[in-house]
Design an enzyme around this catalytic site. Structure first.
Site, mmCIF file in Angstrom:
data_model
loop_
_atom_site.group_PDB
_atom_site.id
_atom_site.type_symbol
_atom_site.label_atom_id
_atom_site.label_comp_id
_atom_site.label_asym_id
_atom_site.label_seq_id
_atom_site.Cartn_x
_atom_site.Cartn_y
_atom_site.Cartn_z
ATOM 1 N N ARG A 122 -21.671 2.776 2.763
ATOM 2 C CA ARG A 122 -20.685 1.703 2.857
ATOM 3 C C ARG A 122 -20.626 1.260 4.312
ATOM 4 O O ARG A 122 -20.006 1.920 5.144
ATOM 5 C CB ARG A 122 -19.326 2.238 2.396
ATOM 6 N N HIS A 160 -13.552 0.480 4.046
ATOM 7 C CA HIS A 160 -13.342 0.509 2.591
ATOM 8 C C HIS A 160 -12.956 -0.857 2.057
ATOM 9 O O HIS A 160 -13.479 -1.317 1.045
ATOM 10 C CB HIS A 160 -12.244 1.522 2.251
ATOM 11 N N TYR A 206 -11.827 7.564 11.032
ATOM 12 C CA TYR A 206 -12.443 8.723 10.361
ATOM 13 C C TYR A 206 -13.963 8.811 10.422
ATOM 14 O O TYR A 206 -14.548 9.719 9.877
ATOM 15 C CB TYR A 206 -11.985 8.808 8.899
HETATM 16 C C1 LIG Z 1 -6.798 6.603 -9.811
HETATM 17 C C2 LIG Z 1 -6.919 5.973 -8.469
HETATM 18 N N1 LIG Z 1 -6.457 6.631 -7.399
HETATM 19 C C3 LIG Z 1 -6.535 6.072 -6.169
HETATM 20 C C4 LIG Z 1 -7.072 4.840 -5.994
HETATM 21 C C5 LIG Z 1 -7.116 4.194 -4.587
HETATM 22 N N2 LIG Z 1 -8.525 4.027 -4.210
HETATM 23 C C6 LIG Z 1 -9.152 2.857 -4.383
HETATM 24 S S1 LIG Z 1 -10.779 2.981 -4.028
HETATM 25 C C7 LIG Z 1 -10.631 4.591 -3.570
HETATM 26 C C8 LIG Z 1 -11.823 5.337 -3.092
HETATM 27 C C9 LIG Z 1 -12.954 5.237 -4.070
HETATM 28 O O1 LIG Z 1 -14.050 5.917 -3.568
HETATM 29 P P1 LIG Z 1 -15.408 5.962 -4.355
HETATM 30 O O2 LIG Z 1 -15.147 6.296 -5.777
HETATM 31 O O3 LIG Z 1 -16.349 6.807 -3.631
HETATM 32 O O4 LIG Z 1 -15.886 4.455 -4.383
HETATM 33 P P2 LIG Z 1 -16.225 3.537 -3.123
HETATM 34 O O5 LIG Z 1 -14.986 2.766 -2.834
HETATM 35 O O6 LIG Z 1 -16.630 4.434 -2.015
HETATM 36 O O7 LIG Z 1 -17.336 2.676 -3.571
HETATM 37 C C10 LIG Z 1 -9.325 5.022 -3.709
HETATM 38 C C11 LIG Z 1 -8.835 6.370 -3.382
HETATM 39 C C12 LIG Z 1 -7.539 4.194 -7.139
HETATM 40 N N3 LIG Z 1 -8.089 2.977 -7.089
HETATM 41 N N4 LIG Z 1 -7.451 4.785 -8.359
#
Ligand SMILES: Cc1ncc(C[n+]2csc(CCOP(=O)(O)OP(=O)(O)O)c2C)c(N)n1
Ligand SMILES: Cc1ncc(C[n+]2csc(CCOP(=O)(O)OP(=O)(O)O)c2C)c(N)n1
Ligand SMILES: [Mg+2]
Ligand SMILES: [Mg+2]
Lengths: 327, 327, 327, 327
Positions: free
Chosen positions: B240, B244, B253
């Site tokens: 990424r 985020h 971080y």
């Molecule tokens: C159930 C839930 N908890 C918390 C969140 C907040 N949140 C949005 S994206 C994210 C991180 C997702 O990481 P990853 O699955 O690795 O996907 P990436 O964004 O890195 O592509 C979080 C914690 C959420 N969307 N859904």
């Protein structure tokens, strides 16, 4: 007309819907060979095969989430949660997905599906096999919530639920599964989702109930009649959407409202009914709106003595009727 | 399946368009024209590899929010994207009810996405149940981040598909972070592919900066799934490159050096170099593509900006299928 | 006294409680290095280390379930759910475990823990970053539910929550995080869980609100005063247990009740308040109990126009005040 | 650790007592003296193997409902068991609020159990977090059925423990059925141990009819966990010789031949044979044990039957910690 039990009415509805529409499938724990722990799906696995009467892994989020996918694909899943108490692992799917798929896609996708679950106490099931969970869902726009009290309605409403283009939560009062019998025509008919039913006319006060409590309410109403109190009993049947018209019409007639449910009081479904009446029928009310509900403890305790303490019964409803009538 | 020069150019074009759109979104955010953006920069090669491996419009896709390149490959347009970013009338997936990147495109069998991570994985399995019931030879592609694999629902979905050998390709886009948390805080194994093996399905890890390696891996997985050999999990190892989302500040971080190093090995650059080396692309052709992308994007952005918001009262529906007006 | 923001008050409470009691620990997604996506835990990881400010996997059921275990062991976990919208995966733990551990063990085990979550709309968060979820929990005996509206209460109530021997759900109106400032004494003080607060005295009608809506209610009350309507405003603050005394005392004084919340109407928390008033203050009421709440749609849509349509504001509250006062 | 003859006899005694108690429960059910029983017959050897591997009263135990033998080894008494079965006053774990077999024994670090499967696994992890924070050398033993491993919460718990190398021994009692569903409908792999490996912790499968093989496996796991090497999963391969519970009829889904074959290889028989062969037990000694068990059980059952139900009104508390009267 043949008299059958509540559970048999449900089984019939499932059987006939599976036969009628090959998009219908049943998904749940032990629904296959075992025919369901309450026998709601008995014989269906043998009749329709393992793909249409589908034994899921022990995972409720999956039962509902896979159901969503199946509905998106074009099927009509009927998901069984073995006890309503075990619906919580599926809560995320129900609230985040099931309830709002239509809204969030502006109608591009819908999830026509049914989620069935036995609910309620008085069966020696303790804290985790006795719960009433309807209030968690009657707060959720996008869902329909149905609770039949008798075999005729159960069969007709379940068929309507299967055919509804929306997700329908269908909670079955399990204490009544074998206890409650009633006349049910063989073959196809439906009972519409939406309208409550005035199951006994009266003019002194209106009593609103559903599920097992509706039976106790009727019993109490009969006894009250013997004492000269005329109670109008309304079987709410569909909890969401709320049938405001029937409720308000009854209160406008009688001027008094008593809401009875087995679920705990605070934040229960009765609060909404009371709030609607207080707001819409204010000038018609001759007495405060009363709620007679389960006590505010987490759920029904196991020991027979404490279970009895928790549960409502016709006698307690009658006492409340007397008190309200005398107001 | 032979990967012709034309396909390669199309893949590159899709990646390029996705990248430039994404960069424009960041610019619009800096300009205060949009309130939120979640970026796919760094994921494009892997997504395009996946997209070109399926039969688009025939197979089903259950995506997640970083899948801009995947969506473009499926026919999602720059205008669609900007309407979503700006919440304008006619946004196709949700009528501007959903946040940006919450795609839905029924015409292409692309299912609507919510925000809670991983709920969609179960939907993919449900769709595959339908495919199996109907004896179709379709495949479901579903995507998620590596952080999302920490959710129980993700596990349940993969487990269910494995048990019933359903035609699902589970793509985990491992970009090394879930917001601020590194992979080492999400799992004890070195790759998501290992998790798959523990559940009884093949798990493959592939370099997500290599579009053609991804294509090959997905082609094999799709073929296997289509042939009835059951699900496959493909972990695409990406990075990424941006924070985020536009709400994030990744300097808290991770180091700038780390990010810069990854930028140098970015999938778009790599594909360009490969294709130029192979003689499939010339620098002039790339310049022309860049120019075309800029034009398309300028136009789409302008058109979106000129589009009004939906009337606020449209927020009132469709809560239920009966209220759908635009489906 | 220094004026600080709502989020800073929360950060201070956490900081001071971590310092005061080494049994306290914070568990959540991105609470560590990142300091929380809203910065509620900024600097705490550096100060107290990775074990006491603990970055969890992306799994809410785990955050709460592990919190239960930690509480059973003797710690005082403060669990953060990143957005209230993502609390549903933890629903099973919250209802089946957290709420009833004390009851089901006859007090042998208790789970003193706090579950914090930002909630509410008006922030461009769309369907899944705007939800009000309190009504799911105010129906659950065994839980306490707290929603502070200002920095002073937020700090004092959060400290009380951490020290409470029961599980406390602590929902923070995120729109106010940086918007709402107020005087907060440095150092230790608590605000008791339980009592609502009459934040403005009045005699024409009682207005009950909490969270962001409490601010709008106050604004509306000021404007109403200019029109000669004297509104008593009550900040409910603790939603469960319900402060019946304060609520009823106010209604008995004014004779009219208006309940305002951002959450959707049907089955919302306001229903319980309305039901209590309708039942207990019947003879004191000069007008129907009114509720002014969010519309019955699944959640706040993203597009600014529809978001505005959804959200309450001082103007709309003022209109309702006028109408009720004129009854 | 050497397994002395005395330990072996104690293990056998515990298994024997568990078996006879369990059989008595079935008899009481047939006599209509109790309403429900869920049986551990077939699981005793494995449970005793686990129990004798930990430091009882020092380590923590997070059990599930089939763990009668495990609980007896921890000091749970036949009277406790009967009080639970009959829902009588003084039932130690819950004051008769919970269904039978929902143990809790704080004095021995045994945590209370709910009915929804697998929620407890997360509690075990939370306790281990506490142990790690406090730098204790304690270990947590937690148990669940193989069906329970289909729940997302189970996966999340194991994953969390693996990431942070927490001192948890996860015991999965694989009795081949989850009510009616065979293992093949719960997982695509041949053993739960494989699932563990996919999550990055050691997974061991052991013959659950061999108490001493189980003891050895658990001793090694406990030692590793105590030494800080992280969690271990032990699958004990047992067989549920009875129906799922007194509500079940297992003839609908498995053959009598299958059940009879397993009865012949039952762990109690096997242990007896082994110990007689080794000269650790004589037939006379076994007879004496049988006699002692009968006496203990007769007395305990009579005492429980003579104990009244708790007063029903005790069901009113303790919803909150402040209301605890008997802790
Ligand atoms: C159930 C839930 N908890 C918390 C969140 C907040 N949140 C949005 S994206 C994210 C991180 C997702 O990481 P990853 O699955 O690795 O996907 P990436 O964004 O890195 O592509 C979080 C914690 C959420 N969307 N859904
Ligand atoms: C969440 C949840 N869903 C359903 C049930 C109903 N139920 C009770 S035990 C059981 C089967 C459990 O099987 P397994 O985990 O293998 O344990 P076993 O009973 O075989 O020891 C089911 C489905 C439950 N208790 N909890
Ligand atoms: Mg990621
Ligand atoms: Mg089992």
């Amino acid at each position: 007309m043949p008299e059958i039990t509540l559970i048999e009415a449900i089984r019939q509805a499932l059987d006939e819907e599976l036969a009628r529409d090959d998009r219908v499938l049943v998904i749940g724990e032990d629904v296959g060979k075992r025919g369901g722990v309450f026998r709601a799906t008995q014989g269906l696995y043998e009749k329709y095969g393992a793909l249409r009467v589908f034994d899921s892994p022990l995972a409720e989020a999956s039962i509902v989430g896979v159901g969503v996918g199946a509905a998106l694909y074009g099927l009509r899943p009927v998901c069984e949660i073995q006890f309503a108490d075990f619906i919580y692992p599926a809560f995320n799917q129900l609230i985040s997905e099931v309830a709002r798929m239509c809204y969030r896609t502006n109608g591009e996708w819908t999830v026509p599906m049914v989620i069935r679950a036995p609910y309620g106490g008085g069966v020696g099931g303790g804290l985790y096999h006795s719960q009433s969970v309807e209030a968690f869902f009657t707060h959720v726009p996008g869902l329909k919530v149905v609770i039949p009290s008798n075999p005729y309605d159960a069969k007709g409403l379940l068929k309507s639920a299967v055919r509804d283009p929306n997700p329908v939560l269908f909670f079955e009062p399990k204490k009544g599964y074998r206890l409650i019998r009633g006349e049910v025509p063989p073959g196809d008919y439906t009972v519409p989702i939406g309208p409550a039913q005035v199951s006994r006319e009266g003019h002194d006060l209106s009593l609103f109930a559903y599920g097992m409590m509706h039976h106790y309410a009727l019993e109490a109403a009969v006894q009250a009649a013997a004492e000269g109190i005329s109670v109008e009993v309304v079987d709410l049947r569909t909890l969401l959407p709320v049938d405001r018209e029937t409720i308000l019409a009854s209160v406008r007639k009688t001027g008094k409202a008593l809401i009875v449910h087995e679920d705990t009081l605070t934040g229960g479904y009765g609060a909404e009914i009371a709030a609607i009446i207080a707001s819409e029928a204010f000038t018609d009310l001759d007495a405060p709106v009363r709620r007679l509900c389960g006590p505010d403890v987490p759920a029904v305790p196991f020991s027979p003595s404490m279970q009895e303490w928790f549960m409502l019964n016709p006698e307690r409803i009658l006492r409340e009727i007397r008190s309200l009538a005398a107001y | 399946m032979e990967v012709t020069a034309e396909i390669k150019r199309e893949m590159f074009w899709t990646m390029l368009l996705a990248r430039r759109l994404d960069e424009r979104a960041w610019m619009l955010h800096r300009q205060g024209k949009i309130t939120f953006h979640v970026s796919g920069i760094g994921h494009e090669a892997a997504q395009v590899g996946a997209a070109f491996a399926i039969r688009r419009g025939y197979d089903w896709v259950v995506p997640y929010y970083r899948d801009l390149a995947l969506m473009l490959a499926l026919g999602y347009t720059p205008l669609d994207f900007f309407l979503g970013l700006m919440g304008r009338r006619g946004e196709p997936g949700s009528g501007a009810r959903q946040m940006p990147n919450h795609w839905s495109m029924r015409s292409m069998n692309v299912v609507s996405l919510s925000s809670p991570v991983s709920t969609q994985t179960l939907h993919a399995v449900g769709i595959a149940m339908g495919i199996k019931m109907r004896k179709e030879d379709k495949v479901v592609l579903t995507t998620v981040g590596e952080g999302g694999t920490s959710q129980g629902e993700w596990y349940e979905a993969v487990n269910w598909a494995a048990i019933h050998r359903l035609p699902v390709v589970f793509n985990v886009q491992n970009n090394q972070y879930a917001i601020s948390e590194p992979v080492s805080l999400q799992m004890a194994v070195n790759s998501v592919a290992e998790k798959a093996r523990g559940l009884g399905l093949p798990g493959v890890s592939v370099d997500g900066m290599d579009a053609f390696a991804c294509l090959t891996a997905f082609q094999k997985a799709v073929e296997d799934a289509r042939a009835g050999h059951g699900p496959v999990l493909i972990e695409t190892c990406v990075y990424r490159i941006t924070p985020h989302s536009s709400d994030d500040d990744d300097r808290t971080y991770r180091s700038r050096e780390e990010v810069e190093a990854h930028k140098k090995d970015d999938g778009l650059l790599r594909t360009r170099n490969t294709l130029e080396r192979e003689g499939v692309l010339t620098p002039q052709a790339v310049d022309a593509m860049e120019e075309r992308a800029r034009q398309i994007i300028d136009e789409a952005a302008a058109q979106a900006e000129a589009t009004p918001y939906p009337p606020g009262e449209e927020g009132a529906f469709p809560v239920y299928a009966e209220e759908v007006r635009h489906a």
